[in-house]
Design a protein around this motif. Structure first.
Motif, PDB file in Angstrom:
ATOM      1  N   ASP A 147       0.943  -1.177   0.008  1.00  0.00           N
ATOM      2  CA  ASP A 147      -0.087  -0.045   0.086  1.00  0.00           C
ATOM      3  C   ASP A 147       1.168   1.192  -0.071  1.00  0.00           C
ATOM      4  O   ASP A 147       0.403   2.315  -0.661  1.00  0.00           O
ATOM      5  CB  ASP A 147      -0.927   0.085   1.171  1.00  0.00           C
ATOM      6  N   HIS A 148       2.016   1.278   0.700  1.00  0.00           N
ATOM      7  CA  HIS A 148       2.844   2.303   0.733  1.00  0.00           C
ATOM      8  C   HIS A 148       3.542   2.506  -0.511  1.00  0.00           C
ATOM      9  O   HIS A 148       3.623   3.783  -1.121  1.00  0.00           O
ATOM     10  CB  HIS A 148       3.866   2.230   1.896  1.00  0.00           C
ATOM     11  N   LEU A 149       3.876   1.397  -1.258  1.00  0.00           N
ATOM     12  CA  LEU A 149       4.648   1.696  -2.532  1.00  0.00           C
ATOM     13  C   LEU A 149       3.754   2.182  -3.644  1.00  0.00           C
ATOM     14  O   LEU A 149       4.003   2.986  -4.394  1.00  0.00           O
ATOM     15  CB  LEU A 149       5.072   0.137  -3.001  1.00  0.00           C
ATOM     16  N   THR A 150       2.581   1.925  -3.482  1.00  0.00           N
ATOM     17  CA  THR A 150       1.534   2.250  -4.518  1.00  0.00           C
ATOM     18  C   THR A 150       1.040   3.548  -4.265  1.00  0.00           C
ATOM     19  O   THR A 150       0.560   4.349  -5.102  1.00  0.00           O
ATOM     20  CB  THR A 150       0.325   1.203  -4.732  1.00  0.00           C
ATOM     21  N   ASP A 151       0.977   4.044  -2.788  1.00  0.00           N
ATOM     22  CA  ASP A 151       0.452   5.377  -2.538  1.00  0.00           C
ATOM     23  C   ASP A 151       1.387   6.405  -3.072  1.00  0.00           C
ATOM     24  O   ASP A 151       1.046   7.674  -2.764  1.00  0.00           O
ATOM     25  CB  ASP A 151       0.008   5.065  -1.103  1.00  0.00           C
ATOM     26  N   LYS A 152       2.852   6.305  -3.144  1.00  0.00           N
ATOM     27  CA  LYS A 152       3.656   7.232  -3.253  1.00  0.00           C
ATOM     28  C   LYS A 152       4.471   7.183  -4.534  1.00  0.00           C
ATOM     29  O   LYS A 152       4.482   6.231  -5.118  1.00  0.00           O
ATOM     30  CB  LYS A 152       4.851   7.002  -2.062  1.00  0.00           C
ATOM     31  N   PRO A 153       5.067   8.430  -4.916  1.00  0.00           N
ATOM     32  CA  PRO A 153       5.959   8.331  -6.222  1.00  0.00           C
ATOM     33  C   PRO A 153       6.892   7.182  -6.015  1.00  0.00           C
ATOM     34  O   PRO A 153       7.475   6.934  -4.932  1.00  0.00           O
ATOM     35  CB  PRO A 153       6.297   9.715  -6.307  1.00  0.00           C
TER      36      PRO A 153
ATOM     37  N   ASN B  23       9.842   7.128  -6.817  1.00  0.00           N
ATOM     38  CA  ASN B  23      11.420   7.708  -6.204  1.00  0.00           C
ATOM     39  C   ASN B  23      11.330   7.713  -4.699  1.00  0.00           C
ATOM     40  O   ASN B  23      12.306   7.795  -4.098  1.00  0.00           O
ATOM     41  CB  ASN B  23      11.667   8.721  -6.942  1.00  0.00           C
ATOM     42  N   ARG B  24      10.163   8.082  -4.017  1.00  0.00           N
ATOM     43  CA  ARG B  24      10.029   8.245  -2.537  1.00  0.00           C
ATOM     44  C   ARG B  24      10.095   6.822  -1.833  1.00  0.00           C
ATOM     45  O   ARG B  24      10.249   6.853  -0.897  1.00  0.00           O
ATOM     46  CB  ARG B  24       8.714   8.832  -2.227  1.00  0.00           C
ATOM     47  N   CYS B  25      10.223   5.674  -2.771  1.00  0.00           N
ATOM     48  CA  CYS B  25      10.183   4.228  -2.024  1.00  0.00           C
ATOM     49  C   CYS B  25      11.659   3.474  -2.575  1.00  0.00           C
ATOM     50  O   CYS B  25      11.728   2.570  -2.332  1.00  0.00           O
ATOM     51  CB  CYS B  25       9.381   3.509  -2.614  1.00  0.00           C
ATOM     52  N   GLY B  26      12.422   4.535  -3.044  1.00  0.00           N
ATOM     53  CA  GLY B  26      13.905   4.361  -3.555  1.00  0.00           C
ATOM     54  C   GLY B  26      13.858   3.228  -4.590  1.00  0.00           C
ATOM     55  O   GLY B  26      14.816   2.762  -5.091  1.00  0.00           O
ATOM     56  N   CYS B  27      12.752   3.570  -5.739  1.00  0.00           N
ATOM     57  CA  CYS B  27      12.745   2.355  -6.717  1.00  0.00           C
ATOM     58  C   CYS B  27      12.398   3.209  -7.913  1.00  0.00           C
ATOM     59  O   CYS B  27      11.856   4.476  -7.928  1.00  0.00           O
ATOM     60  CB  CYS B  27      11.567   1.410  -6.907  1.00  0.00           C
ATOM     61  N   THR B  28      12.628   2.533  -8.911  1.00  0.00           N
ATOM     62  CA  THR B  28      11.985   3.154 -10.327  1.00  0.00           C
ATOM     63  C   THR B  28      10.720   2.676 -10.528  1.00  0.00           C
ATOM     64  O   THR B  28      10.323   1.910  -9.726  1.00  0.00           O
ATOM     65  CB  THR B  28      12.903   2.475 -11.596  1.00  0.00           C
ATOM     66  N   THR B  29      10.147   3.340 -11.423  1.00  0.00           N
ATOM     67  CA  THR B  29       8.585   2.967 -11.521  1.00  0.00           C
ATOM     68  C   THR B  29       8.453   1.389 -11.772  1.00  0.00           C
ATOM     69  O   THR B  29       7.548   0.836 -11.336  1.00  0.00           O
ATOM     70  CB  THR B  29       7.706   3.956 -12.786  1.00  0.00           C
ATOM     71  N   GLU B  30       9.252   1.110 -12.876  1.00  0.00           N
ATOM     72  CA  GLU B  30       9.030  -0.534 -13.145  1.00  0.00           C
ATOM     73  C   GLU B  30       9.522  -1.358 -12.023  1.00  0.00           C
ATOM     74  O   GLU B  30       8.758  -2.478 -11.895  1.00  0.00           O
ATOM     75  CB  GLU B  30      10.263  -0.726 -14.385  1.00  0.00           C
ATOM     76  N   GLN B  31      10.754  -1.188 -11.526  1.00  0.00           N
ATOM     77  CA  GLN B  31      10.814  -1.715  -9.953  1.00  0.00           C
ATOM     78  C   GLN B  31       9.577  -1.672  -9.031  1.00  0.00           C
ATOM     79  O   GLN B  31       9.351  -2.911  -8.727  1.00  0.00           O
ATOM     80  CB  GLN B  31      11.920  -1.514  -9.415  1.00  0.00           C
ATOM     81  N   ARG B  32       9.078  -0.538  -8.904  1.00  0.00           N
ATOM     82  CA  ARG B  32       8.013  -0.439  -7.919  1.00  0.00           C
ATOM     83  C   ARG B  32       6.919  -1.162  -8.200  1.00  0.00           C
ATOM     84  O   ARG B  32       6.106  -2.282  -7.470  1.00  0.00           O
ATOM     85  CB  ARG B  32       7.532   0.965  -7.740  1.00  0.00           C
ATOM     86  N   ASP B  33       6.420  -1.339  -9.681  1.00  0.00           N
ATOM     87  CA  ASP B  33       5.269  -1.813  -9.965  1.00  0.00           C
ATOM     88  C   ASP B  33       5.633  -3.338 -10.021  1.00  0.00           C
ATOM     89  O   ASP B  33       4.543  -4.109  -9.635  1.00  0.00           O
ATOM     90  CB  ASP B  33       4.839  -1.271 -11.581  1.00  0.00           C
ATOM     91  N   ARG B  34       6.683  -3.826 -10.406  1.00  0.00           N
ATOM     92  CA  ARG B  34       7.030  -5.233 -10.353  1.00  0.00           C
ATOM     93  C   ARG B  34       6.924  -6.036  -9.068  1.00  0.00           C
ATOM     94  O   ARG B  34       6.245  -6.920  -8.614  1.00  0.00           O
ATOM     95  CB  ARG B  34       8.274  -5.552 -10.825  1.00  0.00           C
ATOM     96  N   ILE B  35       7.469  -5.097  -7.910  1.00  0.00           N
ATOM     97  CA  ILE B  35       7.551  -5.568  -6.426  1.00  0.00           C
ATOM     98  C   ILE B  35       6.267  -5.607  -5.948  1.00  0.00           C
ATOM     99  O   ILE B  35       5.702  -6.404  -5.432  1.00  0.00           O
ATOM    100  CB  ILE B  35       8.147  -4.552  -5.512  1.00  0.00           C
ATOM    101  N   VAL B  36       5.222  -4.681  -6.321  1.00  0.00           N
ATOM    102  CA  VAL B  36       3.776  -4.548  -5.994  1.00  0.00           C
ATOM    103  C   VAL B  36       2.965  -5.736  -6.168  1.00  0.00           C
ATOM    104  O   VAL B  36       2.488  -6.491  -5.705  1.00  0.00           O
ATOM    105  CB  VAL B  36       3.115  -3.338  -6.268  1.00  0.00           C
ATOM    106  N   GLN B  37       3.418  -6.055  -7.487  1.00  0.00           N
ATOM    107  CA  GLN B  37       2.711  -7.315  -8.346  1.00  0.00           C
ATOM    108  C   GLN B  37       3.020  -8.521  -7.684  1.00  0.00           C
ATOM    109  O   GLN B  37       2.073  -9.418  -7.261  1.00  0.00           O
ATOM    110  CB  GLN B  37       3.074  -7.308  -9.774  1.00  0.00           C
ATOM    111  N   GLN B  38       4.319  -8.578  -7.363  1.00  0.00           N
ATOM    112  CA  GLN B  38       4.925  -9.822  -6.423  1.00  0.00           C
ATOM    113  C   GLN B  38       4.076  -9.945  -5.344  1.00  0.00           C
ATOM    114  O   GLN B  38       3.669 -11.256  -4.843  1.00  0.00           O
ATOM    115  CB  GLN B  38       6.260  -9.616  -6.192  1.00  0.00           C
ATOM    116  N   TYR B  39       3.795  -8.812  -4.320  1.00  0.00           N
ATOM    117  CA  TYR B  39       3.067  -8.878  -2.980  1.00  0.00           C
ATOM    118  C   TYR B  39       1.791  -9.325  -3.222  1.00  0.00           C
ATOM    119  O   TYR B  39       1.335 -10.136  -2.788  1.00  0.00           O
ATOM    120  CB  TYR B  39       3.249  -7.623  -2.460  1.00  0.00           C
ATOM    121  N   LEU B  40       1.007  -8.556  -4.294  1.00  0.00           N
ATOM    122  CA  LEU B  40      -0.238  -9.106  -4.550  1.00  0.00           C
ATOM    123  C   LEU B  40      -0.745 -10.292  -5.047  1.00  0.00           C
ATOM    124  O   LEU B  40      -1.684 -11.029  -4.437  1.00  0.00           O
ATOM    125  CB  LEU B  40      -0.894  -7.965  -5.638  1.00  0.00           C
TER     126      LEU B  40
END
Length: 282
Positions: A209-215, A217-234
């Protein structure tokens, strides 16, 4: 009396005869009925390095909200102090835990690394002050990507990530933690191989939820990295066994359940809560 190191008290102690300072400090710690006087005694002992005082310092350090900071200062100056700090860390909470864990991180002892990686965060809000220090001092990125990873390490990594995702103003966030993408991806991958529990489910959902709720770069990731990680969790959270576990284990009458279902679950469209949040539209 200040509960942290005080330069005036330290200067007075260093000007005086060392034996007299130790005797005064020991007597005040052992016999004071006033906490300010006991604080002065501990401050005097914190200027010395006598190893025989370690048991006394440990004992008063258990009253950690008041005496934890000076106990940490005193133990760091003594040979064997690292073991004593770890002993205290296993027994204190609240602000005292902040003081002692921060001291362990400064001490950097190999003996404390395993405990820091698995038990430093106890779920208290104040963990935000030291979570980033634990992750960097204990080389979390190396531990979580190694070939020897146990459930305690994975679970504690989840707690660390959950704290670092939302501790701005307290301590290091994921934005300022360079290995964030590596550790997040590794945690999600290990989660997929674990048995479902309510705590694991909730920690993973809050992180996602935190990863999807913030840009990103505020999670230390690129957009592609963030989206891939969120999908792993879901992918893990929506598995039938994980859904069944959280439905059976989370008290639907609790305030936390109401908050979680109405916020985290609703934003992520979690299947376990589809009947409460309007269905799954992923």
């Amino acid at each position: 009396m200040p509960i942290h190191r005080n330069e005036h008290i330290a200067a007075a102690a260093l000007r005086a005869d060392r034996q007299r300072v130790r005797q005064a400090g020991r007597w005040l710690v052992r016999h004071s009925t006033d906490r300010c006087a006991a604080t002065v005694g501990l401050a005097l002992l914190a200027t010395d390095w006598e190893e025989d005082d370690i048991p006394l310092i440990q004992t008063i350090g258990l009253l950690s909200n008041r005496f934890g900071a000076l106990a940490a200062e005193a133990l760091q100056r003594r040979r064997g102090g690292g073991e004593a700090l770890l002993w205290l860390a296993k027994r204190v909470a609240g602000w005292g835990r902040v003081y002692i864990v921060e001291a362990l991180c400064r001490n950097g002892g190999y003996a404390s690394r395993s405990w820091l990686l698995r038990h430093a965060c106890d779920g208290d809000f104040l963990n935000g002050y030291f979570a980033g220090q634990v992750a960097t001092t204990a080389h979390l990125h190396e531990a979580i990507t190694s070939t020897e990873v146990d459930d305690d390490l994975v679970d504690h990594t989840g707690r660390l990530l959950k704290v670092m995702a939302d501790c701005g103003g307290m301590g290091m966030t994921l934005k300022h933690y360079p290995p964030a993408p590596i550790v997040l991806a590794a945690h999600a991958a290990h989660l997929a191989r674990q048995a479902p529990t309510v705590n694991r489910y909730v920690d993973a959902a809050v992180i996602a939820d935190h990863l999807t709720d913030k840009p990103s770069n505020r999670c230390g990731c690129t957009t592609e990295q963030r989206d891939r990680i969120v999908q792993q969790y879901l992918t893990v959270l929506d598995r039938p066994d994980w859904c069944d576990t959280v439905r059976a284990g989370l008290d639907s009458t609790s305030d936390f359940f109401v908050w979680f279902a109405g916020n985290v679950a609703a934003r992520l469209h979690l299947r376990a809560f589809a009947d409460l949040t309007g269905g799954d539209d992923r």
